[in-house]
Design an enzyme around this catalytic site. Structure first.
Site, PDB file in Angstrom:
ATOM      1  N   ASP A   1      -7.068  -7.786   4.809  1.00 50.97           N
ATOM      2  CA  ASP A   1      -6.275  -8.616   3.885  1.00 50.97           C
ATOM      3  C   ASP A   1      -5.796  -9.918   4.526  1.00 50.97           C
ATOM      4  O   ASP A   1      -5.165 -10.741   3.857  1.00 50.97           O
ATOM      5  CB  ASP A   1      -5.059  -7.823   3.382  1.00 50.97           C
ATOM      6  CG  ASP A   1      -5.481  -6.661   2.495  1.00 50.97           C
ATOM      7  OD1 ASP A   1      -6.534  -6.758   1.839  1.00 50.97           O
ATOM      8  OD2 ASP A   1      -4.763  -5.645   2.478  1.00 50.97           O
TER       9      ASP A   1
ATOM     10  N   ARG B   1      -2.876 -14.197  -1.921  1.00 52.31           N
ATOM     11  CA  ARG B   1      -2.961 -14.472  -0.478  1.00 52.31           C
ATOM     12  C   ARG B   1      -3.575 -15.847  -0.202  1.00 52.31           C
ATOM     13  O   ARG B   1      -3.258 -16.490   0.794  1.00 52.31           O
ATOM     14  CB  ARG B   1      -3.750 -13.371   0.230  1.00 52.31           C
ATOM     15  CG  ARG B   1      -3.099 -11.998   0.084  1.00 52.31           C
ATOM     16  CD  ARG B   1      -3.536 -11.023   1.160  1.00 52.31           C
ATOM     17  NE  ARG B   1      -3.285  -9.644   0.754  1.00 52.31           N
ATOM     18  CZ  ARG B   1      -2.091  -9.040   0.759  1.00 52.31           C
ATOM     19  NH1 ARG B   1      -1.022  -9.697   1.179  1.00 52.31           N
ATOM     20  NH2 ARG B   1      -1.960  -7.801   0.370  1.00 52.31           N
TER      21      ARG B   1
ATOM     22  N   SER C   1       0.834  -1.209   0.000  1.00 52.15           N
ATOM     23  CA  SER C   1       0.000   0.000   0.000  1.00 52.15           C
ATOM     24  C   SER C   1       0.866   1.256   0.000  1.00 52.15           C
ATOM     25  O   SER C   1       0.597   2.221  -0.728  1.00 52.15           O
ATOM     26  CB  SER C   1      -0.877   0.035   1.256  1.00 52.15           C
ATOM     27  OG  SER C   1      -1.833  -0.980   1.224  1.00 52.15           O
TER      28      SER C   1
ATOM     29  N   LYS D   1     -12.572  -9.186  -3.270  1.00 49.32           N
ATOM     30  CA  LYS D   1     -11.120  -8.973  -3.309  1.00 49.32           C
ATOM     31  C   LYS D   1     -10.560  -9.643  -4.570  1.00 49.32           C
ATOM     32  O   LYS D   1     -11.293  -9.887  -5.522  1.00 49.32           O
ATOM     33  CB  LYS D   1     -10.494  -9.529  -2.025  1.00 49.32           C
ATOM     34  CG  LYS D   1     -10.885  -8.730  -0.779  1.00 49.32           C
ATOM     35  CD  LYS D   1     -10.282  -7.351  -0.816  1.00 49.32           C
ATOM     36  CE  LYS D   1     -10.690  -6.518   0.377  1.00 49.32           C
ATOM     37  NZ  LYS D   1     -10.247  -5.122   0.245  1.00 49.32           N
TER      38      LYS D   1
END
Ligand code: S3P
Length: 436
Positions: free
Chosen positions: A319, A391, A26, A346
């Site tokens: 996340d 992820r 980020s 997501k």
């Protein structure tokens, strides 16, 4: 997009070692964006050289910004000023990155030229009305494809006007898109969030000399300001560290030290959840790096308890649910997740994809629209599909270390979007993990 790759993972032995986790995704995106808009030359240290952040840097190169790469984790950005970007010749490809696309949409809405933002198959399924609609209220003209999906066609030359936005979704990406458009708007842009989200855009605008008032859940900025080049130091990404926190917690005999991980309170909900589950995680050598709290995280194996994840923690660990689902599968009783409907939009539908993978490996998961109950049990070998979600792939690589058989994980190439060195670090600390 990267070629499809698959992993064969686990079962593994105790994990040991001291790991340097790569830079925060980020913060890396925002650093390139703001440095590009600044007057003067900015230096970024600790930059994440992942595919997502590289896509953002490549877009700014296309927009006429010179970016040097003295080493993989450094960038020197020759800022062109808020009004210095050049019209691109073709569509701008954000790859897999929702952050790249949504923040850029706000920024490009204020330019004099037209632009088109596109991305890979996963990104082209993600909802964009959450930014196109509030930006339209500021006078932006953005057309989406059917159903509010990318590509985004952004019409330049619009006179933007500041607006007071009360958001319904807690989303740092939406907030950031509006603030970046606000730089180009007449008057004040105000964003009020239903729950505070990561405030990196606000902090970084301030570091680049912009007069912005912000507090948790609220930000206000006046349009027409210029940015002044600065140095940015990017801490290690907590979301990447999370996989090793879970791995060491569930693999017996493990002890890992993760060096100087970013611990911004809007990112560390998983730490609170894991500690409530009984995890053994200590912070050492705490300091402040580039305005962000950082510390070494020392994690040792510990028996975990199932919990009801407090809904207030959800935005602070948004996340980390793929990783949390794995911890939950090895706890002593069920774990309940609620208020997390955002997970369905997501990089994949993270509730559905995690539930499907865990079920394949013999774990019962009861799904709801906005969460799930994970019932712990013995995790067997099998084959799970990550659906190209970085992820999810890493979460199952962790789970496999304590499975009773080998786990094949399909479609893992996108791990390089956020954590290009994952395989090397994981194997170095003792993971059984190979390509197949
Ligand atoms: C991000 C915000 C979050 C997060 C994403 C990165 C950011 O998305 O999930 O990985 O950098 O602003 P949302 O704003 O959609 O919640």
């Amino acid at each position: 997009m990267s070629a499809v790759q698959n992993w064969r993972a686990g079962p593994g032995a105790a994990l040991r070692g001291t790991l340097a986790i790569p830079g925060d995704k980020s913060i890396s995106h925002r650093a390139v964006m703001l440095a590009a808009l600044a007057d003067g030359i900015s230096r970024i240290d600790g930059f994440l050289e992942g595919e997502d952040t590289r896509a953002t840097a490549a877009i700014f190169a296309t927009l006429g910004v010179r970016i040097e790469t003295p080493s993989s984790s450094q960038r020197i950005v020759h800022g062109v000023g808020v009004d210095g970007l050049r019209a691109p010749a073709g569509a701008l490809d954000c790859g897999n990155s929702g952050t790249g696309m949504r923040l850029l949409a706000g920024l490009l809405a204020g330019q004099t030229f037209d632009s088109v933002l596109t991305g890979d198959a996963s990104l082209c399924k993600r909802p964009m009305r959450r930014i196109s609609e509030p930006l339209a209220r500021m006078g932006a003209r953005i057309d989406t494809a059917a159903d509010g999906r990318p590509p985004l066609r952004i019409r330049g030359g619009q006179a933007l006007v500041g607006s007071d936005h009360g958001l319904e979704i807690a989303s740092a990406q939406v907030k950031s898109a509006l603030l970046l458009a606000g730089l180009y708007a007449a008057g004040d842009t105000v964003v009020r969030e239903p729950h505070p989200t990561r405030d990196y855009t606000e902090r970084m605008l301030s570091a680049f000399g912009v007069d912005i008032a912000f507090s948790p859940g609220h930000a206000r900025l006046r349009g027409g300001q210029r940015l002044v080049a600065t140095e940015v130091s990017v801490p290690a990404d907590f979301s990447s560290a999370a996989f090793f926190l879970i791995a060491a917690s569930i693999v017996p005999g493990s002890e890992l030290r993760l060096l100087q991980v970013g611990l911004n309170p809007r990112r560390t909900g998983l730490l609170a959840a894991l500690r409530a589950m009984g995890a053994d995680i200590h912070e050492e050598n705490a300091s402040v790096q580039g305005g962000e709290p950082v510390a070494d995280l020392v994690v040792r194996h510990a028996p975990l308890r199932g919990i009801e994840v407090p809904e207030a923690l959800v935005p602070d660990m948004i996340d980390e649910f793929p990783a949390l689902f794995i911890a939950a599968a090895f706890a002593n009783r069920p774990t309940v997740v609620r208020g997390a409907a955002e997970l369905r939009v997501k990089e994949s539908d993270r509730i559905g994809v995690m539930a499907a993978g865990l079920r394949t490996l013999g774990i019962r998961v009861d799904e709801t629209a906005d969460g799930a109950t994970i019932h712990p049990g013995a995790l067997q070998g099998g084959s799970v599909d990550s659906h190209g979600d970085h992820r999810i792939a890493m979460a199952f690589a962790v789970a496999a270390q304590v499975a009773t058989g080998q786990v094949d994980i399909l479609d893992v190439a996108n791990v390089a979007t956020s954590f290009p060195g994952f395989e090397v670090l994981a194997r170095g600390s003792g993971f059984a993990l190979e390509h197949r």
